[in-house]
Enzyme design. Sequence first.
Site, PDB file in Angstrom:
ATOM      1  N   CYS A  54       7.418  20.340  -0.158  1.00  0.00           N
ATOM      2  CA  CYS A  54       6.522  20.026   0.957  1.00  0.00           C
ATOM      3  C   CYS A  54       6.808  20.947   2.150  1.00  0.00           C
ATOM      4  CB  CYS A  54       6.679  18.563   1.362  1.00  0.00           C
ATOM      5  SG  CYS A  54       5.552  18.071   2.699  1.00  0.00           S
ATOM      6  N   CYS A  58       9.837  16.682   8.090  1.00  0.00           N
ATOM      7  CA  CYS A  58      10.284  15.299   8.318  1.00  0.00           C
ATOM      8  C   CYS A  58      11.790  15.225   8.080  1.00  0.00           C
ATOM      9  CB  CYS A  58       9.551  14.333   7.397  1.00  0.00           C
ATOM     10  SG  CYS A  58       7.748  14.496   7.446  1.00  0.00           S
ATOM     11  N   CYS A  61      13.356  13.399   4.954  1.00  0.00           N
ATOM     12  CA  CYS A  61      12.754  13.543   3.629  1.00  0.00           C
ATOM     13  C   CYS A  61      13.382  14.647   2.783  1.00  0.00           C
ATOM     14  CB  CYS A  61      11.254  13.805   3.770  1.00  0.00           C
ATOM     15  SG  CYS A  61      10.427  13.860   2.160  1.00  0.00           S
ATOM     16  N   CYS A  98       1.369   2.667  -6.608  1.00  0.00           N
ATOM     17  CA  CYS A  98       1.250   3.630  -5.521  1.00  0.00           C
ATOM     18  C   CYS A  98       1.535   5.033  -6.049  1.00  0.00           C
ATOM     19  CB  CYS A  98       2.221   3.288  -4.392  1.00  0.00           C
ATOM     20  SG  CYS A  98       1.931   1.656  -3.689  1.00  0.00           S
ATOM     21  N   CYS A 130      -2.829   2.443  -4.726  1.00  0.00           N
ATOM     22  CA  CYS A 130      -2.557   2.967  -3.386  1.00  0.00           C
ATOM     23  C   CYS A 130      -2.171   4.438  -3.530  1.00  0.00           C
ATOM     24  CB  CYS A 130      -1.411   2.186  -2.735  1.00  0.00           C
ATOM     25  SG  CYS A 130      -0.921   2.794  -1.090  1.00  0.00           S
ATOM     26  N   CYS A 190      -2.142   0.875   4.732  1.00  0.00           N
ATOM     27  CA  CYS A 190      -0.721   0.570   4.579  1.00  0.00           C
ATOM     28  C   CYS A 190       0.023   1.492   5.530  1.00  0.00           C
ATOM     29  CB  CYS A 190      -0.285   0.807   3.134  1.00  0.00           C
ATOM     30  SG  CYS A 190       1.481   0.609   2.841  1.00  0.00           S
ATOM     31  N   ARG A 262       6.120  -5.466   3.994  1.00  0.00           N
ATOM     32  CA  ARG A 262       6.833  -5.022   2.789  1.00  0.00           C
ATOM     33  C   ARG A 262       8.264  -4.617   3.099  1.00  0.00           C
ATOM     34  NH1 ARG A 262       3.390  -1.373   0.806  1.00  0.00           N
ATOM     35  NH2 ARG A 262       2.407  -3.048  -0.378  1.00  0.00           N
TER      36      ARG A 262
END
Length: 333
Positions: A54, A58, A61, A98, A130, A190, A262
């Site tokens: 990616c 972040c 991550c 998901c 999702c 979400c 969640r």
Amino acid sequence: MDEIRHDWSREEITAIYQTPLLELILQAADVHRRFHELGEVQISSLISVKTGGCPEDCAYCPQAARYHTDIHVHGMMKVDEVLEKARKAKAAGASRMCLGAAWREVRDNRDFDKVIDMVKAINQEQMEVCCTLGMLNEEQAQRLAEAGLYAYNHNLDTSEENYDKIITTRTYEDRLNTLEHVRKANITVCSGGIIGMGESDEDRIGMLHTLSNLPQHPQSVPVNALVPVKGTPMENQPRVPVQDMVRMVATARIIMPGSVVRLSAGRTEMGLSEQALCFLAGANSIFAGDKLLTTPNPEFNEDMQMFDILGLRPRKAFKERNESEEVSVLPQE
């Protein structure tokens, strides 16, 4: 009649968040009983359909290409592979699948076409689907809706004030715009965040303030405890104390009473009694399965043992939709 508000002030949320812990849990449990069936927990499973590489930064991550972690880049999975995993997750008790891709944003290409095919195929299994694919525009959100997507995950992560300490490759406004595109397409939202990234209580309250003042509360609010990963800027962050997770869950439950809260990343560090406190405080959803994209998670059989001990039961797929359809056909008085 119970009121769902969208005009919470930071001062009100601060007062709730700072309530003595046992009183806070009791207040949240009372709200939970009024808006949800006690003991019913929605189970989601998560597949990384495209892993690593990616371009974002972040700080938490391990899939960011700029960090040196143990994550290996994998291209898009095949639709049949994903469908098989979805069937296994459903057989184990999951009602939602998901699909996550390590993208900065959705692009109109063959990989997105594959995701559309995955959504359609999993829908045929009577599972909620999702996706968490990064930023997307209105047309892409509409295309996902037409494929039958039930929910789209796009976390705020932290407060707007703290955001650029965590991520610099996109803005807070970018995230809010994506949520708006999802809402316009009538896909359920979400969105939650992560605690344990060095933020202050004010940052946690700020994130909850933003979520609770959206035009519609997110139908699902994930509360994640950071799982530090070697090679990321957050690798040395200390474990989040369980009482912090309980405070976040309870506060979210009180200010967003109709949402599903969640209990997400970080459950591997929590024992049965610690998770029980979170359920008591209003959590009514978990991720099950041995991985959350790339970080560890309790296995299905461990969770089913926990459900048995605590008297919890899995929520059925499409419950919100089915209940609204039942209400719509009731005779007029």
